[in-house]
Design a protein around this motif. Sequence first.
Motif, PDB file in Angstrom:
ATOM      1  N   SER A  95       0.824  -1.209   0.000  1.00  0.00           N
ATOM      2  CA  SER A  95       0.000   0.000   0.000  1.00  0.00           C
ATOM      3  C   SER A  95       0.862   1.264   0.000  1.00  0.00           C
ATOM      4  N   LEU A  96       2.081   1.172   0.482  1.00  0.00           N
ATOM      5  CA  LEU A  96       2.969   2.340   0.435  1.00  0.00           C
ATOM      6  C   LEU A  96       3.282   2.722  -1.013  1.00  0.00           C
ATOM      7  N   LEU A  97       3.447   1.708  -1.871  1.00  0.00           N
ATOM      8  CA  LEU A  97       3.679   1.968  -3.294  1.00  0.00           C
ATOM      9  C   LEU A  97       2.376   2.360  -3.980  1.00  0.00           C
ATOM     10  N   ASP A  98       1.305   1.612  -3.676  1.00  0.00           N
ATOM     11  CA  ASP A  98       0.008   1.875  -4.311  1.00  0.00           C
ATOM     12  C   ASP A  98      -0.509   3.276  -4.012  1.00  0.00           C
ATOM     13  N   ASP A  99      -0.301   3.740  -2.787  1.00  0.00           N
ATOM     14  CA  ASP A  99      -0.799   5.056  -2.378  1.00  0.00           C
ATOM     15  C   ASP A  99       0.154   6.190  -2.735  1.00  0.00           C
ATOM     16  N   GLY A 100       1.285   5.848  -3.357  1.00  0.00           N
ATOM     17  CA  GLY A 100       2.229   6.870  -3.772  1.00  0.00           C
ATOM     18  C   GLY A 100       3.069   7.439  -2.648  1.00  0.00           C
ATOM     19  N   ILE A 101       3.045   6.788  -1.494  1.00  0.00           N
ATOM     20  CA  ILE A 101       3.871   7.248  -0.366  1.00  0.00           C
ATOM     21  C   ILE A 101       5.339   6.985  -0.677  1.00  0.00           C
ATOM     22  N   LEU A 102       5.609   5.841  -1.288  1.00  0.00           N
ATOM     23  CA  LEU A 102       6.946   5.506  -1.775  1.00  0.00           C
ATOM     24  C   LEU A 102       6.852   5.282  -3.278  1.00  0.00           C
ATOM     25  N   ASP A 103       7.946   5.545  -3.991  1.00  0.00           N
ATOM     26  CA  ASP A 103       7.948   5.253  -5.419  1.00  0.00           C
ATOM     27  C   ASP A 103       8.765   4.014  -5.750  1.00  0.00           C
ATOM     28  N   LYS A 104       9.514   3.510  -4.764  1.00  0.00           N
ATOM     29  CA  LYS A 104      10.278   2.270  -4.936  1.00  0.00           C
ATOM     30  C   LYS A 104      10.560   1.662  -3.568  1.00  0.00           C
ATOM     31  N   CYS A 105      10.923   0.407  -3.576  1.00  0.00           N
ATOM     32  CA  CYS A 105      11.166  -0.308  -2.311  1.00  0.00           C
ATOM     33  C   CYS A 105      12.548  -0.012  -1.730  1.00  0.00           C
ATOM     34  N   GLY A 127      15.431   1.383   0.071  1.00  0.00           N
ATOM     35  CA  GLY A 127      15.495   2.323   1.179  1.00  0.00           C
ATOM     36  C   GLY A 127      14.349   2.198   2.172  1.00  0.00           C
ATOM     37  N   CYS A 128      13.328   1.412   1.848  1.00  0.00           N
ATOM     38  CA  CYS A 128      12.200   1.226   2.769  1.00  0.00           C
ATOM     39  C   CYS A 128      12.635   0.312   3.915  1.00  0.00           C
ATOM     40  N   SER A 129      12.291   0.684   5.125  1.00  0.00           N
ATOM     41  CA  SER A 129      12.681  -0.121   6.289  1.00  0.00           C
ATOM     42  C   SER A 129      11.938  -1.453   6.342  1.00  0.00           C
ATOM     43  N   LEU A 130      10.870  -1.600   5.565  1.00  0.00           N
ATOM     44  CA  LEU A 130      10.114  -2.860   5.534  1.00  0.00           C
ATOM     45  C   LEU A 130      10.569  -3.804   4.422  1.00  0.00           C
ATOM     46  N   LYS A 131      11.496  -3.382   3.588  1.00  0.00           N
ATOM     47  CA  LYS A 131      11.923  -4.177   2.437  1.00  0.00           C
ATOM     48  C   LYS A 131      12.382  -5.575   2.845  1.00  0.00           C
TER      49      LYS A 131
END
Length: 80
Positions: free
Chosen positions: A37-47, A49-53
Amino acid sequence: MVRNEIKINSEKGEIFDKKQIALAIRNSTFSDELRCSLLDDGILDKCLGCSLKYICDGIDQVVDNYVEKTTEVVNNFNFE
């Protein structure tokens, strides 16, 4: 009584139900899919650097392992 919630209230506080998490992952291998949902909602544009990756990559691996371990060719048919 069947509960369909990922969180359970207990005397010690809220806990996560591993059964519900496992069912969600298993069900994604049938007609559903896993998405972020972070990608779907446009909060992130890629994985990157995401702490949840790391966790997401682990979930993807669990899905792959589940499909590999539970998919079996029972018989091959030849209609010649």
